[in-house]
Design a protein around this motif. Structure first.
Motif, PDB file in Angstrom:
ATOM      1  N   GLY A  84       0.750  -1.209  -0.038  1.00 21.42           N
ATOM      2  CA  GLY A  84      -0.030   0.019   0.093  1.00 21.42           C
ATOM      3  C   GLY A  84       0.693   1.341  -0.170  1.00 21.42           C
ATOM      4  O   GLY A  84       1.859   1.415  -0.425  1.00 21.42           O
ATOM      5  N   THR A  85       0.401   2.032   0.639  1.00 22.78           N
ATOM      6  CA  THR A  85       0.820   3.624   0.663  1.00 22.78           C
ATOM      7  C   THR A  85       1.613   4.019   1.784  1.00 22.78           C
ATOM      8  O   THR A  85       0.844   3.694   2.983  1.00 22.78           O
ATOM      9  N   VAL A  86       2.460   4.847   1.816  1.00 25.01           N
ATOM     10  CA  VAL A  86       3.353   5.233   3.190  1.00 25.01           C
ATOM     11  C   VAL A  86       2.529   6.504   3.409  1.00 25.01           C
ATOM     12  O   VAL A  86       2.188   7.052   4.661  1.00 25.01           O
ATOM     13  N   ALA A  87       2.590   7.376   2.318  1.00 24.92           N
ATOM     14  CA  ALA A  87       1.923   8.791   2.485  1.00 24.92           C
ATOM     15  C   ALA A  87       0.927   9.045   1.168  1.00 24.92           C
ATOM     16  O   ALA A  87       1.380   8.575   0.218  1.00 24.92           O
ATOM     17  N   THR A  88       0.152  10.065   1.480  1.00 26.78           N
ATOM     18  CA  THR A  88      -0.491  10.517   0.273  1.00 26.78           C
ATOM     19  C   THR A  88      -0.870  12.152   0.052  1.00 26.78           C
ATOM     20  O   THR A  88      -0.895  12.731   1.165  1.00 26.78           O
ATOM     21  N   LEU A  89      -0.386  12.749  -0.929  1.00 31.61           N
ATOM     22  CA  LEU A  89      -0.617  14.112  -1.139  1.00 31.61           C
ATOM     23  C   LEU A  89      -1.838  14.410  -2.046  1.00 31.61           C
ATOM     24  O   LEU A  89      -2.059  13.850  -3.163  1.00 31.61           O
ATOM     25  N   LEU A  90      -2.759  15.261  -1.539  1.00 33.66           N
ATOM     26  CA  LEU A  90      -3.934  15.762  -2.337  1.00 33.66           C
ATOM     27  C   LEU A  90      -4.019  17.022  -2.342  1.00 33.66           C
ATOM     28  O   LEU A  90      -3.564  17.878  -1.299  1.00 33.66           O
ATOM     29  N   VAL A  91      -4.228  17.738  -3.427  1.00 34.89           N
ATOM     30  CA  VAL A  91      -4.490  19.213  -3.470  1.00 34.89           C
ATOM     31  C   VAL A  91      -5.985  19.657  -3.997  1.00 34.89           C
ATOM     32  O   VAL A  91      -6.524  19.015  -4.926  1.00 34.89           O
ATOM     33  N   PHE A  92      -6.610  20.376  -3.019  1.00 38.55           N
ATOM     34  CA  PHE A  92      -7.919  20.697  -3.308  1.00 38.55           C
ATOM     35  C   PHE A  92      -8.065  22.479  -3.691  1.00 38.55           C
ATOM     36  O   PHE A  92      -7.240  23.097  -3.198  1.00 38.55           O
ATOM     37  N   GLU A  93      -9.052  22.528  -4.584  1.00 36.57           N
ATOM     38  CA  GLU A  93      -9.171  23.766  -4.923  1.00 36.57           C
ATOM     39  C   GLU A  93     -10.590  24.502  -4.556  1.00 36.57           C
ATOM     40  O   GLU A  93     -11.496  23.717  -4.896  1.00 36.57           O
ATOM     41  N   THR A 158      -1.092  14.596   9.604  1.00 36.69           N
ATOM     42  CA  THR A 158      -1.815  15.467   8.528  1.00 36.69           C
ATOM     43  C   THR A 158      -0.732  16.818   8.699  1.00 36.69           C
ATOM     44  O   THR A 158      -0.541  17.267   9.743  1.00 36.69           O
ATOM     45  N   MET A 159      -0.763  17.208   7.492  1.00 34.23           N
ATOM     46  CA  MET A 159      -0.227  18.696   7.264  1.00 34.23           C
ATOM     47  C   MET A 159      -1.003  19.237   6.246  1.00 34.23           C
ATOM     48  O   MET A 159      -1.241  18.745   4.968  1.00 34.23           O
ATOM     49  N   GLN A 160      -1.767  20.285   6.407  1.00 36.11           N
ATOM     50  CA  GLN A 160      -2.733  20.888   5.377  1.00 36.11           C
ATOM     51  C   GLN A 160      -1.680  22.491   5.217  1.00 36.11           C
ATOM     52  O   GLN A 160      -1.401  23.028   6.387  1.00 36.11           O
ATOM     53  N   THR A 161      -1.678  23.085   4.012  1.00 40.08           N
ATOM     54  CA  THR A 161      -1.226  24.303   3.704  1.00 40.08           C
ATOM     55  C   THR A 161      -2.094  25.236   2.905  1.00 40.08           C
ATOM     56  O   THR A 161      -2.405  24.768   1.671  1.00 40.08           O
ATOM     57  N   LEU A 182      -1.344  16.732   2.978  1.00 40.72           N
ATOM     58  CA  LEU A 182      -0.254  15.478   3.008  1.00 40.72           C
ATOM     59  C   LEU A 182      -0.805  14.516   4.283  1.00 40.72           C
ATOM     60  O   LEU A 182      -0.958  15.109   5.440  1.00 40.72           O
ATOM     61  N   THR A 183      -0.836  13.218   4.116  1.00 44.66           N
ATOM     62  CA  THR A 183      -1.403  12.441   4.986  1.00 44.66           C
ATOM     63  C   THR A 183      -0.631  11.085   5.212  1.00 44.66           C
ATOM     64  O   THR A 183      -0.027  10.692   4.222  1.00 44.66           O
ATOM     65  N   SER A 184      -0.713  10.576   6.501  1.00 45.96           N
ATOM     66  CA  SER A 184       0.205   9.245   6.483  1.00 45.96           C
ATOM     67  C   SER A 184      -0.542   8.685   7.844  1.00 45.96           C
ATOM     68  O   SER A 184      -0.862   9.090   8.836  1.00 45.96           O
ATOM     69  N   PRO A 185      -0.829   7.111   7.869  1.00 47.29           N
ATOM     70  CA  PRO A 185      -1.335   6.614   8.904  1.00 47.29           C
ATOM     71  C   PRO A 185      -0.102   6.248  10.048  1.00 47.29           C
ATOM     72  O   PRO A 185      -0.296   5.602  10.989  1.00 47.29           O
ATOM     73  N   HIS A 186       1.217   6.341   9.713  1.00 45.10           N
ATOM     74  CA  HIS A 186       2.194   5.889  10.327  1.00 45.10           C
ATOM     75  C   HIS A 186       2.441   7.028  11.399  1.00 45.10           C
ATOM     76  O   HIS A 186       3.768   7.909  11.363  1.00 45.10           O
ATOM     77  N   VAL A 187       1.710   6.916  12.630  1.00 49.56           N
ATOM     78  CA  VAL A 187       1.965   8.094  13.439  1.00 49.56           C
ATOM     79  C   VAL A 187       3.277   8.070  14.409  1.00 49.56           C
ATOM     80  O   VAL A 187       3.578   8.973  14.848  1.00 49.56           O
ATOM     81  N   GLY A 188       3.835   6.974  14.366  1.00 50.70           N
ATOM     82  CA  GLY A 188       4.855   6.395  15.038  1.00 50.70           C
ATOM     83  C   GLY A 188       6.021   7.298  14.364  1.00 50.70           C
ATOM     84  O   GLY A 188       7.140   7.468  15.061  1.00 50.70           O
TER      85      GLY A 188
END
Length: 213
Positions: A84-93, A158-161, A182-188
Motif C-alpha cells: 500500500g501507501t506510506v503517505a498521500t498528497l492531495l491538492v484541493f481548490e 496530517t499537514m495542510q497548507t 499530506l497524510t500518513s497513517p504512520h503516527v509513530g
C-alpha cells in the motif's frame, strides 16, 4: 508536475522521485496510471513482479482523490510494493468566500482551532501562518483521527497548507484558495513525516498560464 487552478493560474509541486504523481482529472479516465507504473518498472526492474499491486494501489488512491474532489494527487508506495501507501498528497481548490476579505490568510487562520493533547500521545493540532516561496499561507499540523470514505477513524499524521490563489494580470481579486494536504497513517513517524511534508509543501510555485504537465 504542473496543474491548473481557478482562472489561468497554475501551480506546480515537487515530490520525491519514489512517489507517483498524477492529475486526478485524467487518471481515472485514461491510461496515465498504467503508463506511470510501466515507466517505473522499466527503470526499476525489481518492481516488475509488483506491477499489478502498484497499479491497483494507484487506482484506489486516484478513485478516492476523485471522489473527494482533489485536482492533484501523489502517493508514496511502501518499501514492500505490495504494502500500500506510506503517505498521500492531495491538492484541493475551493472558490473561497464571497467576500475576498474572508479568504485572506488572516481570516482563514482565525477560523481554525488549535488543539493541545489532553494526555500524552493524544490527538493534537497546531495552526500558524507561514511564509513559503509561493506566498503567505496557513499551515495546520496534526496527529488526530481521520476517516477515509466514511470508514473507521484512524489516527493520521496530517499537514495542510492553505494559500489564497493570487490573481493573474486579467483578474482584480485573488480567485480561490488552494489546500495542499499530506497524510500518513504512520503516527509513530510523525516528526520525520511532518518534516518531509513541509519540504514538499514548500515547493509550491505559481504560474500564469502553463497547461497541466
Amino acid at each position: 508536475m504542473n496543474a491548473m487552478v481557478a482562472g489561468q493560474r497554475g501551480f506546480s509541486l515537487r515530490v520525491p522521485d519514489s512517489w507517483f504523481a498524477f492529475d486526478v482529472r485524467r487518471a481515472t479516465r485514461t491510461g496515465d496510471l498504467a503508463r506511470l507504473v510501466d515507466a517505473r518498472t522499466a527503470a526499476e526492474p525489481r518492481l516488475r513482479p509488483y506491477r499489478s499491486a502498484l497499479l491497483k494501489m494507484l487506482r484506489e488512491v486516484a478513485d478516492r482523490a476523485e471522489r473527494r474532489g482533489a485536482v492533484y494527487c501523489a502517493a508514496a508506495p511502501a518499501d514492500d510494493p505490495g504494502g500500500g501507501t506510506v503517505a498521500t498528497l492531495l491538492v484541493f481548490e475551493s472558490a473561497g468566500a464571497d467576500d475576498p476579505a474572508d479568504s485572506t490568510v488572516a481570516a482563514i487562520a482565525g477560523a481554525l482551532t488549535a488543539r493541545a493533547p489532553a494526555q500524552p500521545g493524544g490527538p493534537w493540532r497546531t495552526v500558524e501562518t507561514v511564509r513559503i516561496p509561493a506566498g503567505e499561507a496557513v499551515r495546520i499540523r496534526a496527529v488526530e483521527p481521520a476517516r477515509l470514505d466514511g470508514g473507521t477513524a484512524v489516527d493520521t499524521v496530517t499537514m495542510q497548507t492553505l494559500i489564497p490563489v493570487p490573481a493573474t494580470d486579467h483578474e482584480e481579486w485573488q480567485v480561490g484558495v488552494l489546500n495542499v494536504v499530506l497524510t500518513s497513517p504512520h503516527v509513530g513517524l510523525a516528526d520525520p513525516l511532518l518534516d518531509l511534508f513541509e519540504a514538499i509543501s514548500d515547493t509550491l510555485q505559481w504560474s500564469s498560464s502553463n497547461p497541466p504537465g
